[in-house]
Motif scaffolding. Structure first.
Motif, PDB file in Angstrom:
ATOM      1  N   VAL A 178      -0.145  -2.495  -0.447  1.00  0.00           N
ATOM      2  CA  VAL A 178       1.112  -2.283  -1.164  1.00  0.00           C
ATOM      3  C   VAL A 178       0.896  -2.120  -2.668  1.00  0.00           C
ATOM      4  O   VAL A 178       1.627  -1.387  -3.328  1.00  0.00           O
ATOM      5  CB  VAL A 178       2.098  -3.437  -0.857  1.00  0.00           C
ATOM      6  N   ALA A 179      -0.111  -2.773  -3.213  1.00  0.00           N
ATOM      7  CA  ALA A 179      -0.385  -2.655  -4.649  1.00  0.00           C
ATOM      8  C   ALA A 179      -0.750  -1.233  -5.042  1.00  0.00           C
ATOM      9  O   ALA A 179      -0.621  -0.851  -6.206  1.00  0.00           O
ATOM     10  CB  ALA A 179      -1.492  -3.625  -5.067  1.00  0.00           C
ATOM     11  N   ASP A 180      -1.178  -0.422  -4.061  1.00  0.00           N
ATOM     12  CA  ASP A 180      -1.486   0.977  -4.356  1.00  0.00           C
ATOM     13  C   ASP A 180      -0.252   1.766  -4.765  1.00  0.00           C
ATOM     14  O   ASP A 180      -0.362   2.809  -5.404  1.00  0.00           O
ATOM     15  CB  ASP A 180      -2.163   1.656  -3.169  1.00  0.00           C
ATOM     16  N   LEU A 181       0.940   1.268  -4.414  1.00  0.00           N
ATOM     17  CA  LEU A 181       2.171   1.931  -4.847  1.00  0.00           C
ATOM     18  C   LEU A 181       2.240   1.986  -6.371  1.00  0.00           C
ATOM     19  O   LEU A 181       2.648   2.996  -6.947  1.00  0.00           O
ATOM     20  CB  LEU A 181       3.404   1.214  -4.306  1.00  0.00           C
ATOM     21  N   VAL A 182       1.837   0.904  -7.012  1.00  0.00           N
ATOM     22  CA  VAL A 182       1.854   0.867  -8.475  1.00  0.00           C
ATOM     23  C   VAL A 182       0.832   1.850  -9.026  1.00  0.00           C
ATOM     24  O   VAL A 182       1.137   2.644  -9.929  1.00  0.00           O
ATOM     25  CB  VAL A 182       1.576  -0.561  -8.992  1.00  0.00           C
ATOM     26  N   ARG A 183      -0.371   1.842  -8.482  1.00  0.00           N
ATOM     27  CA  ARG A 183      -1.438   2.740  -8.954  1.00  0.00           C
ATOM     28  C   ARG A 183      -1.028   4.209  -8.766  1.00  0.00           C
ATOM     29  O   ARG A 183      -1.209   5.038  -9.658  1.00  0.00           O
ATOM     30  CB  ARG A 183      -2.731   2.455  -8.203  1.00  0.00           C
ATOM     31  N   LEU A 184      -0.505   4.531  -7.585  1.00  0.00           N
ATOM     32  CA  LEU A 184      -0.110   5.916  -7.311  1.00  0.00           C
ATOM     33  C   LEU A 184       1.053   6.359  -8.183  1.00  0.00           C
ATOM     34  O   LEU A 184       1.077   7.492  -8.670  1.00  0.00           O
ATOM     35  CB  LEU A 184       0.228   6.087  -5.828  1.00  0.00           C
ATOM     36  N   SER A 185       2.000   5.468  -8.412  1.00  0.00           N
ATOM     37  CA  SER A 185       3.125   5.802  -9.296  1.00  0.00           C
ATOM     38  C   SER A 185       2.649   5.998 -10.725  1.00  0.00           C
ATOM     39  O   SER A 185       3.140   6.875 -11.439  1.00  0.00           O
ATOM     40  CB  SER A 185       4.187   4.709  -9.229  1.00  0.00           C
ATOM     41  N   ALA A 186       1.664   5.206 -11.148  1.00  0.00           N
ATOM     42  CA  ALA A 186       1.116   5.345 -12.505  1.00  0.00           C
ATOM     43  C   ALA A 186       0.419   6.685 -12.674  1.00  0.00           C
ATOM     44  O   ALA A 186       0.484   7.296 -13.742  1.00  0.00           O
ATOM     45  CB  ALA A 186       0.155   4.204 -12.806  1.00  0.00           C
ATOM     46  N   ARG A 187      -0.258   7.141 -11.639  1.00  0.00           N
ATOM     47  CA  ARG A 187      -0.935   8.437 -11.719  1.00  0.00           C
ATOM     48  C   ARG A 187       0.058   9.592 -11.729  1.00  0.00           C
ATOM     49  O   ARG A 187      -0.148  10.588 -12.412  1.00  0.00           O
ATOM     50  CB  ARG A 187      -1.901   8.594 -10.550  1.00  0.00           C
TER      51      ARG A 187
END
Length: 191
Positions: A26-35
């Motif tokens: 789920v933490a990848d949501l933050v990373r993907l949104s940041a990109r």
């Protein structure tokens, strides 16, 4: 956000070195949104706005902070905070570090807090200055609890460490985990 953007953000996928797409946590949501949306607002709280890029950097710092405490993948991090910016940073930072999040109601009675800390095996507790006195009363009854991080004033928080100072002292480099998408991520207690 249109329907396509909503779908892309809601279905996190991380690219492997070979270019394949594999599910992340789920933490990848933050990373993907940041990109994808680095300058868009991610969180707004009491006049403070964090962009997705800033949130992702803070999540990386928080993940690194947890690791600096000697936590290993699968260890438990209890979070007893109200609706403040530290909550999502601690939540996603723990997940990004491969830890198990144990969200706790900050209004728990001492006996309930003791039970949750003992039963979950939490090694770290992130709380607020307001929650620190309750933690001080139960800390001896939770022998596995090694670190108390306080997101606000450390006054009346003996033995606690500033969550903000610890996280801010860490690099913003990407933190990754080897835990699979099938591994336990969150351990919930009802109150």
């Amino acid at each position: 956000m249109n329907g396509t953007e909503r779908t892309e953000v809601a279905e996190p996928r991380a690219e492997s070195p070979g270019g394949d797409v594999e599910p992340g946590n789920v933490a990848d949501l933050v990373r993907l949104s940041a990109r994808k949306y680095p300058l868009r607002p991610a969180y707004v709280y009491r006049g403070v706005t964090l962009t997705w890029q800033q949130a992702d950097e803070r999540v990386n710092q928080t993940a690194a902070a947890f690791r600096s405490l000697g936590l290993a993948e699968g260890d438990r991090v209890a979070i007893s905070l109200s609706n403040v910016l530290d909550f999502p940073m601690a939540y996603f930072g723990a997940l990004r570090a491969g830890l198990v999040v144990v969200p706790l109601n900050p209004g728990l009675a001492a006996s309930e807090l003791t039970h949750a800390l003992q039963d979950s095996g939490a090694r770290v507790l992130v709380t607020s200055g307001a929650g620190a006195p309750a933690v001080a009363r139960v800390r001896d009854d939770a022998p596995g609890l090694q670190h108390v991080l306080v997101g606000e004033s450390l006054q009346d928080s003996p033995g606690a460490v500033s969550f903000d100072a610890l996280a801010s002292s860490q690099p913003t480099d990407d933190v990754t985990t080897s835990r699979s998408g099938e591994a336990l991520a969150v351990l919930l207690y009802t109150s």
